[in-house]
Write a protein that holds these residues in place. Sequence first.
Motif, PDB file in Angstrom:
ATOM      1  N   ASP A 247      46.210 -18.869 -57.726  1.00 29.56           N
ATOM      2  CA  ASP A 247      46.960 -17.628 -57.556  1.00 29.56           C
ATOM      3  C   ASP A 247      47.538 -17.480 -56.150  1.00 29.56           C
ATOM      4  N   ALA A 248      47.459 -18.536 -55.364  1.00 28.03           N
ATOM      5  CA  ALA A 248      48.013 -18.501 -54.008  1.00 28.03           C
ATOM      6  C   ALA A 248      49.514 -18.751 -54.056  1.00 28.03           C
ATOM      7  N   SER A 249      50.266 -18.026 -53.211  1.00 32.85           N
ATOM      8  CA  SER A 249      51.724 -18.173 -53.197  1.00 32.85           C
ATOM      9  C   SER A 249      52.122 -19.559 -52.706  1.00 32.85           C
ATOM     10  N   ARG A 250      53.023 -20.178 -53.425  1.00 33.44           N
ATOM     11  CA  ARG A 250      53.524 -21.510 -53.095  1.00 33.44           C
ATOM     12  C   ARG A 250      55.032 -21.548 -53.345  1.00 33.44           C
ATOM     13  N   TYR A 251      55.711 -22.508 -52.750  1.00 34.05           N
ATOM     14  CA  TYR A 251      57.133 -22.716 -53.028  1.00 34.05           C
ATOM     15  C   TYR A 251      57.270 -23.627 -54.244  1.00 34.05           C
TER      16      TYR A 251
ATOM     17  N   LEU B 227      65.980 -25.183 -54.096  1.00 28.71           N
ATOM     18  CA  LEU B 227      66.287 -25.474 -52.699  1.00 28.71           C
ATOM     19  C   LEU B 227      65.627 -24.430 -51.800  1.00 28.71           C
ATOM     20  N   PRO B 228      65.331 -24.769 -50.539  1.00 29.30           N
ATOM     21  CA  PRO B 228      64.528 -23.896 -49.679  1.00 29.30           C
ATOM     22  C   PRO B 228      65.056 -22.469 -49.586  1.00 29.30           C
TER      23      PRO B 228
ATOM     24  N   ARG C 276      62.832 -18.822 -48.359  1.00 28.27           N
ATOM     25  CA  ARG C 276      61.510 -18.287 -48.042  1.00 28.27           C
ATOM     26  C   ARG C 276      61.058 -17.222 -49.040  1.00 28.27           C
ATOM     27  N   ALA C 277      62.017 -16.594 -49.725  1.00 28.28           N
ATOM     28  CA  ALA C 277      61.662 -15.537 -50.671  1.00 28.28           C
ATOM     29  C   ALA C 277      61.370 -16.080 -52.064  1.00 28.28           C
ATOM     30  N   GLN C 278      61.621 -17.352 -52.295  1.00 28.21           N
ATOM     31  CA  GLN C 278      61.422 -17.936 -53.628  1.00 28.21           C
ATOM     32  C   GLN C 278      60.007 -18.499 -53.709  1.00 28.21           C
ATOM     33  N   ILE C 279      59.132 -17.770 -54.385  1.00 25.59           N
ATOM     34  CA  ILE C 279      57.720 -18.135 -54.414  1.00 25.59           C
ATOM     35  C   ILE C 279      57.182 -18.104 -55.828  1.00 25.59           C
ATOM     36  N   THR C 280      56.049 -18.751 -56.014  1.00 22.81           N
ATOM     37  CA  THR C 280      55.378 -18.769 -57.311  1.00 22.81           C
ATOM     38  C   THR C 280      53.918 -19.098 -57.080  1.00 22.81           C
ATOM     39  N   THR C 281      53.194 -19.346 -58.168  1.00 22.31           N
ATOM     40  CA  THR C 281      51.809 -19.806 -58.101  1.00 22.31           C
ATOM     41  C   THR C 281      51.629 -20.916 -59.129  1.00 22.31           C
ATOM     42  N   ALA C 282      50.564 -21.675 -58.973  1.00 30.56           N
ATOM     43  CA  ALA C 282      50.261 -22.716 -59.958  1.00 30.56           C
ATOM     44  C   ALA C 282      50.022 -22.091 -61.329  1.00 30.56           C
ATOM     45  N   ARG C 283      49.366 -20.928 -61.343  1.00 29.10           N
ATOM     46  CA  ARG C 283      49.106 -20.284 -62.634  1.00 29.10           C
ATOM     47  C   ARG C 283      50.401 -19.867 -63.323  1.00 29.10           C
ATOM     48  N   ASP C 284      51.346 -19.330 -62.539  1.00 32.38           N
ATOM     49  CA  ASP C 284      52.620 -18.945 -63.143  1.00 32.38           C
ATOM     50  C   ASP C 284      53.378 -20.164 -63.664  1.00 32.38           C
TER      51      ASP C 284
ATOM     52  N   ILE D 293      60.189 -30.034 -51.781  1.00 30.58           N
ATOM     53  CA  ILE D 293      60.911 -29.698 -50.559  1.00 30.58           C
ATOM     54  C   ILE D 293      59.877 -29.817 -49.444  1.00 30.58           C
ATOM     55  N   ARG D 294      60.331 -29.866 -48.211  1.00 33.47           N
ATOM     56  CA  ARG D 294      59.399 -30.079 -47.115  1.00 33.47           C
ATOM     57  C   ARG D 294      58.350 -28.974 -47.039  1.00 33.47           C
TER      58      ARG D 294
END
Length: 412
Positions: free
Chosen positions: A52-56, A162-163, A165-173, A225-226
Motif C-alpha cells: 500500500d506504499a505509494s510508488r510510480y 512517463l515521469p 511526480r503526481a502520477q502514483i499508485t500502489t502494488a495492490r492497486d 523509469i528512473r
Amino acid sequence: MFDLKLTGIKGLVVLVVLVSVALVGRAHANPRYASIVINADTGAVLHESNADASRYPASLTKMMTLYMLFEAMQQGKMTLDSRMPVSVHAASMPQTNIGLRAGETLSVRDAIPALIVRSANDAAAVVAEALGRTESNFGRLMTEKARQMGMHSTIFRNASGLPDRAQITTARDMVKLSVRLMKDFPQYYPYFSTQSFRYRGITYNSHNRMVRNTHGVDGLKTGFIRASGFNVATSAKRDERRLIAVVMGGKTAASRDQHTVKLLDRSFKKATPAQLVASSNHTSDTTHSRSNSLTDAPIPAAKPIVSLTGEPDPAAILRGEFMPVSDVSENSNLPKSNSWAVQIGSYFEPSRAHAQAQAATRWVAGEVAVVEVEISNRIFYRARVVGLQKNQAFNACQSLSRNGMDCMVVRS
C-alpha cells in the motif's frame, strides 16, 4: 568496535540490538520496493510487502490505457480497424516509441501490440487523444476509472507512465487492475503474451522476458523509469491455479524477474489447491522490504506473523514487522457467540489501527473498535469492525478480501 565478550541476559540484549540494527539497514536498502501476490480467482493475498506504499507506476500505466481502449472496443466505439490521428504532441513523445509522425494515423490493431510489446509512448498518447481529446483529460478519465475499480491510491496524469511526480499508485492497486483486465476482457487478454510485432518493416521484441522464460507466465506488463525502478505485473497459471504478482522497484530487470519467479514459486507451493481456491481459508505473508529486497539472496520460507487467535508471533515483533491477520474458515473452532467481529490487523499505533478499521467500513457495515492488548510486555492495538452476527462477519471478511484487505473473523 563492539565488545562481544558478554554473557547471560546482557549478552542477549546486545545481540538483539545488533540484529535489529542490521535488519533496519536492510529495510532501507531499497526504498522503492513493493510486491504482492494474489490468487486471481478468489482475491486471496498470498504475499505482500509494502503493497500500500505509494510508488510510480512507470509503464504499468499502459495497462490502464489498454483497459480504456478495450472498454471502448467492447462498447462499439472502436474496432481493431479504427484509425486514430497522430498529433504533434503524440509524435513528440520520447523513447520508447515506434516513430510516429504528426498527421499520420495509427490503427487500433497496431496500437495494442505497440503498447504491450514496445511500450510505445507515442502510441499511448495517440490512444489518449482518441479517447479523451487531450492526454491530460484522458488522465482524469483514467483516474475516475481507477476509483470505480477500487484503486483508491492511484492517480494518473498521462497515458504512458512517463515521469510525473503526481502520477502514483500502489502494488495492490496494480494487482487489482491486472485482475480486471483479465476478467473484464478475456477476449483481449491473449495480447499480453505477444512476444514481438512488426510495424513499418521493423520487428519489435517484448521487454517482458518472463512470458517466454517462466513456467506458466502468460502476460502482463513491465515498466521502468528512473524514479520507479524496474516494475512488473505478471500472471501465471499452473495446474488450473492462476496467481498474479506485482513487483515494483527492482534494481535491474534481471533481479526483478528473478525475485518475481521466487515469489510465484513460493506462493504456488505454500498452499494446497483447495486452499488456493477457498477464499475464506487464505493467509497473507506480509513483510517489509527488509526480507524481500530485490537481491540474489534466497527468499526465506513464509512464516506466520500472527496466529489464528490474532496473537503476534514474538519473533515478528522483534523483526518490527507489520502484523496483519488472516481470514479463517467458517468451519474453524472459533468460540460460539452471538457477537462477532472482523479483525483487520494489529498495530503499534492506535491511530493507525483506528484508520484501518475505519477504512474497512467502506465495504462493510459495523462499528469501529480498537482493542488494546499487551503481549510479551508490548502494547498492541487491534483494529476491528464489531457488532456483527456470525454470517455477517464471514460475509464481511470475504468482501474485504475481495477488495484487498486482509481480515479474520473473531468473537467480540
